[in-house]
Design an enzyme around this catalytic site. Structure first.
Site, mmCIF file in Angstrom:
data_model
loop_
_atom_site.group_PDB
_atom_site.id
_atom_site.type_symbol
_atom_site.label_atom_id
_atom_site.label_comp_id
_atom_site.label_asym_id
_atom_site.label_seq_id
_atom_site.Cartn_x
_atom_site.Cartn_y
_atom_site.Cartn_z
ATOM 1 N N SER A 89 -0.697 0.297 -0.646
ATOM 2 C CA SER A 89 -1.536 -0.764 -0.091
ATOM 3 C C SER A 89 -2.929 -0.719 -0.723
ATOM 4 O O SER A 89 -3.224 0.136 -1.554
ATOM 5 C CB SER A 89 -1.614 -0.610 1.432
ATOM 6 O OG SER A 89 -2.188 0.638 1.782
ATOM 7 N N TYR A 90 -3.791 -1.624 -0.290
ATOM 8 C CA TYR A 90 -5.132 -1.788 -0.857
ATOM 9 C C TYR A 90 -5.854 -0.445 -0.952
ATOM 10 O O TYR A 90 -5.980 0.275 0.045
ATOM 11 C CB TYR A 90 -5.933 -2.763 0.009
ATOM 12 C CG TYR A 90 -7.329 -3.039 -0.492
ATOM 13 C CD1 TYR A 90 -7.530 -3.795 -1.640
ATOM 14 C CD2 TYR A 90 -8.444 -2.540 0.176
ATOM 15 C CE1 TYR A 90 -8.814 -4.053 -2.107
ATOM 16 C CE2 TYR A 90 -9.726 -2.790 -0.280
ATOM 17 C CZ TYR A 90 -9.900 -3.544 -1.423
ATOM 18 O OH TYR A 90 -11.164 -3.793 -1.882
#
Length: 726
Positions: free
Chosen positions: A319-320
């Site tokens: 994820s980010y």
């Protein structure tokens, strides 16, 4: 038709991947589909395509570094296109101005910087069309499609643009003015070097210099301890002498006396304490925690970890990456069973899955909506990686994140701790400590090597004994030790120190503010700040330890202990106000007015501070001698020979060889210093000027091919050509 502007080329490719598209120069042309009924254009920036103008671009008189021109405060901040990125900017500008483009989608990273990058490009392009915001935390196909189905109104993220813009302009004001100010003042005092000062980098440097002084001023004191071996009917117990909870004595003769007294005496077990402790699985990673762990485990620098994580993000595997949260929303927690099931298909995780706990949905240690800011914790996605296609470094970072997610689904690790109190000859007290693992729990998942061992020290297993049991002292020895100075920061530890910088403030309110607003820097910028300190020659890294250089220490000495520039307090106040701007509760204009006033104050303070400067002349000479700007200047002025075209001199300008008469006589003689990856030496340029031909130069590279050749001067075309051996 809509246009999507991503932050980077590989990010744009991921946004286009779920759709049918045609690759064009500088963009993807997406065919009509249910998400884009009229088709779409997906283009990209290359990071910061636009940058704030330099002082001399506002006013030519600001080019020279002089005290008389300070403070430098533009009436209005303006951006320019970076020279090396002008081609892509032109592509974006032409695309957004097309009449068939009716809506612009901001597709930069879902954060402040991503907002600033894209909106600044649009500002410089001079377009004003309806906009939406794509806000996603991973680049998997499902996440991309879901993001395009749920675009945010651009007004929802406009305040974080103002926050990022305010931070950028304020940092420019402080950096430009104080860097010039202290460089000029220090030069007046004999220090010939360029000094860069910044709102975050300088207090970070001050923390490192403070630790440097702590180490230098530390006076090691010797101490002695008495260690004994007791025998209890064939069982052996090691113990250490204690008195009033202290095991050390300051005089050797006292320790020897204790040891001699105890030898061959009787010993009795007076008390046995047993305690069970449970250790919860670690929290999920945010960027700082992951950078600290990767540095401890693999000696990766914070910047290297971020770079690797960014690659994994672009590949859709995590994820980010720039998240400051260690928690998940309930929506993200719903995806974890699928993620774990996919991880179970990878050989290295098969024996760890399925985990003891199927879901952590109701576990507030991991799932807490209130503690998720712009982004949730860093986790692996539901996309199964092909580990064979990952680099070794990518696999290591992926493994750290994956194991952290798996460990969250495991039970607590449980240990039994035992403390045995013994009394020798009813007078001398000894203590023995040991532990036993009752339940492995999450420790099965996360390796506990020397690099990432848990906080408790490994202690010996103790024999089975009972209170009031009697034995004898078989050995009693004296062990000498010495107090140790504080440890130097590692790069990973420094990241943590920056994040918790509020602890170094005396003001409780400011400490609370700085703690709330992430400390010094942000998740996205801390690695870059450490890199800047290295590049500016303020610190150096040796064997993963951070050392302050003479230059770094002199700058902090020049600024003084009470300077706003060295204390985290200024950052605390700034971050509080910037956070309020990002939430729409404060005025960017009012904030900038305060920064302008602060700029005037910092200049006044510097002139007062200069009056008490008294630097060590040896250190001043050392810094001036190692000044890379001085070296570069001298190198650029080296004359290598007479010009072939006129009576001028050919000078080494650092990146090319050129004629001294290029201005007065418009002489065109020029030879690049690097041709096809090969540096052309001054010796070969001298031969070219004297005979028209260099020696054989080996190692020119064109594509995958390497070749050897002479360089010859073409008198007609006034440039060099290759001459290949027969």
């Amino acid at each position: 038709m809509k246009i999507v502007i991503a932050e980077k080329p590989d990010q744009a490719a991921k946004l286009a991947a779920p759709f049918s598209f045609t690759k064009r120069t500088g963009y993807f042309e997406v065919k009509a589909n249910s998400y884009f009924p009229n088709g779409a254009i997906i283009t990209w920036a290359i990071g910061h395509l636009c940058e704030l103008k330099t002082p001399e671009e506002y006013d030519p008189t600001w080019k020279k570094w002089k005290l008389e021109t300070l403070p430098i405060i533009p009436d209005r901040f303006e951006y320019k296109v970076s020279k090396s990125k002008y081609k892509q900017f032109t592509i974006i500008k032409n695309l957004v101005k097309r009449t068939d483009i009716q809506e612009i989608i901001i597709g930069g990273d879902a954060g402040r910087e991503g907002e600033l990058i894209i909106r600044t490009i649009l500002r410089v392009c001079g377009v004003n069309k309806p906009m939406k915001r794509l806000w996603i935390s991973s680049l998997t196909e499902n996440s991309v499609k879901n993001g395009f189905s749920n675009l945010l109104p651009e007004a929802k993220t406009k305040d974080i643009y103002y926050e990022a813009l305010s931070r950028s302009c304020a940092d420019w004001l402080i950096g430009m003015n104080t860097s010039r100010l202290y460089t000029v003042l220090l030069k007046k005092n004999g220090v010939k070097d360029v000094f860069s000062i910044g709102r975050v980098q300088t207090p970070t440097l001050a923390l490192i210099v403070h630790r440097e002084h702590e180490i230098a001023n530390f006076k090691s004191e010797p101490f002695w301890e008495v260690e004994a071996v007791f025998h209890f009917a064939g069982r052996m117990l090691k113990a250490k002498w204690h008195k009033n909870n202290m095991s050390r004595v300051s005089e050797e003769k006292q320790a020897i006396a204790i040891a001699n007294f105890c030898l061959h005496k009787n010993v009795e077990i007076t008390k046995i304490n047993k305690e069970t402790k449970e250790y919860a699985p670690p929290l999920l990673f945010n960027l700082s925690a992951l950078q600290a762990t990767a540095n401890k485990s693999y000696k990766f620098s914070p910047q290297k970890t971020l770079d690797i994580l960014q690659k994994l993000y672009v590949k859709g595997l995590v994820s980010y990456p720039r998240s400051d949260s260690q928690f998940l929303t309930s929506e993200e927690a719903k995806t974890l069973p699928t993620i774990l099931n996919n991880l179970s298909k990878i050989d290295k995780y098969k024996n760890l899955l399925p985990p003891p706990t199927n879901s952590i949905m109701n576990n507030k240690r991991y799932v807490n909506e209130k503690k998720v800011t712009d982004h949730h914790a860093i986790i692996v996605t539901d996309q199964i990686p092909n580990l064979a296609k990952l680099s070794m470094e990518e696999e290591k970072i992926y493994d750290l994140v994956a194991r952290q997610v798996i460990a969250a689904h495991y039970n607590h690790a449980i240990f039994a701790y035992t403390t045995i109190h013994s009394l020798v000859d009813k007078r001398a007290e000894f203590i023995s400590k040991g532990k036993e693992q009752i339940e492995e729990g999450w420790r099965k998942v996360i390796y506990l090597s020397k690099e990432n061992a848990s906080q408790e020290e490994e202690e010996e297993m103790l024999p089975l004994l009972h209170e009031n049991e009697l034995g004898t002292v078989a050995q009693a020895t004296v062990k000498k030790g010495a107090t140790q100075p504080p440890n130097r920061y590692t790069e990973g530890h420094l990241i943590t120190v920056m994040k918790t910088a509020g602890k170094h403030l005396d003001d409780a309110e400011l400490e609370k503010v700085l703690s709330k607003t992430e400390g010094l820097g942000t998740e996205a910028t801390r690695a870059g700040i450490i890199g800047t300190l290295k590049d500016r020659n303020y610190i150096e890294i040796k064997k993963n330890q951070v050392f302050a250089t003479s230059k770094g220490m002199l700058l902090i000495e020049a600024l003084g202990e009470n300077s706003l520039l060295t204390s985290p307090s200024m950052t605390a106040k700034w971050e509080q106000r910037l956070s309020e701007i990002g939430e729409g509760h404060a005025s960017p204009q009012a904030f900038m007015e305060q920064v302008k006033k602060l700029t005037y104050k910092l200049i006044t303070d510097a002139h007062e501070r200069e009056k008490v400067w008294a630097f060590d002349q040896k250190e001043v000479d050392k810094i001036s001698a190692n000044n890379p700007y001085q070296k570069k200047y001298k190198k650029e002025k080296t004359v290598v020979g007479k010009c072939i075209l006129c009576d001028g001199s050919i000078i080494d300008h650092g990146t090319f060889y050129g004629c001294s008469n290029y201005k007065t006589a418009n002489c065109k003689f020029s030879v690049s210093k690097k041709i096809l990856s090969k540096t052309i030496s001054q010796t070969n340029v001298r031969k070219l000027l004297a005979s028209g031909e260099t020696d054989m130069i080996k190692g020119f590279k064109k594509g995958q091919k390497t070749f050897n050749a002479h360089l010859i001067w073409d008198a007609k075309e006034h440039k060099v050509h290759f001459k290949f051996p027969q």
